[in-house]
Design a protein around this motif. Sequence first.
Motif, short mmCIF file in Angstrom:
data_model
loop_
_atom_site.label_atom_id
_atom_site.label_comp_id
_atom_site.label_asym_id
_atom_site.label_seq_id
_atom_site.Cartn_x
_atom_site.Cartn_y
_atom_site.Cartn_z
N ASN A 1 2.47 -3.38 6.63
CA ASN A 1 1.92 -3.07 5.31
C ASN A 1 1.41 -4.38 4.72
O ASN A 1 2.12 -5.06 3.99
CB ASN A 1 2.99 -2.42 4.43
N ARG B 1 -5.72 -6.12 4.80
CA ARG B 1 -5.75 -4.68 5.09
C ARG B 1 -6.93 -4.26 5.94
O ARG B 1 -6.79 -3.42 6.83
CB ARG B 1 -5.73 -3.88 3.79
N HIS C 1 -3.29 -2.77 9.75
CA HIS C 1 -2.57 -2.24 8.59
C HIS C 1 -2.15 -0.80 8.89
O HIS C 1 -2.95 0.02 9.31
CB HIS C 1 -3.51 -2.29 7.37
N ASP D 1 0.87 -1.17 0.00
CA ASP D 1 0.00 0.00 0.00
C ASP D 1 0.91 1.22 0.00
O ASP D 1 1.50 1.58 1.02
CB ASP D 1 -0.88 -0.03 1.24
#
Length: 154
Positions: free
Chosen positions: A34, A40, A115, A13
């Motif tokens: 990440n 996420r 996340h 991301d």
Amino acid sequence: MVTVALLWTEEADRDLPLPAYETEGAAGADLRANFGPDLRADGMVLAPGARALIPTGLRLEIPAGYEVQVRPRSGLALKHGITLPNSPGTIDSDYRGPLGVIVMNAGDQPFQIQHGDRIAQMIVAPVVQARFTVVEALTDTDRGAGGFGSTGRG
């Protein structure tokens, strides 16, 4: 000042912040979880005693003569028992693969890693390589072979 080149991994991301020093005097730059698209939204729960490899979404190019040390964040360790079992982890200057952080829950409660959470810190440090040689004897010192508390309590 030393420059460490960063490259996003394919699934990273890219909207998350890059490693950063949170204060002017900070020695460590914070690394963030990440996760790939599948984790996420919910992140990951780390059960007490469990460990997991947490992706940072980064690959590094560390200059020759340097290493990156990955260390726990003190607040996570104190408040939640979150640590890095191989601390400090060493990233060698010739490694070019994804940077993952082995995180362990040494606490007594499950811990949610979201996340983008700051999960560790990285220190850029110089490396000195030694030459190793076998000798017939070592020089004497006052301490000698005493270890594991031989110089006082503990």
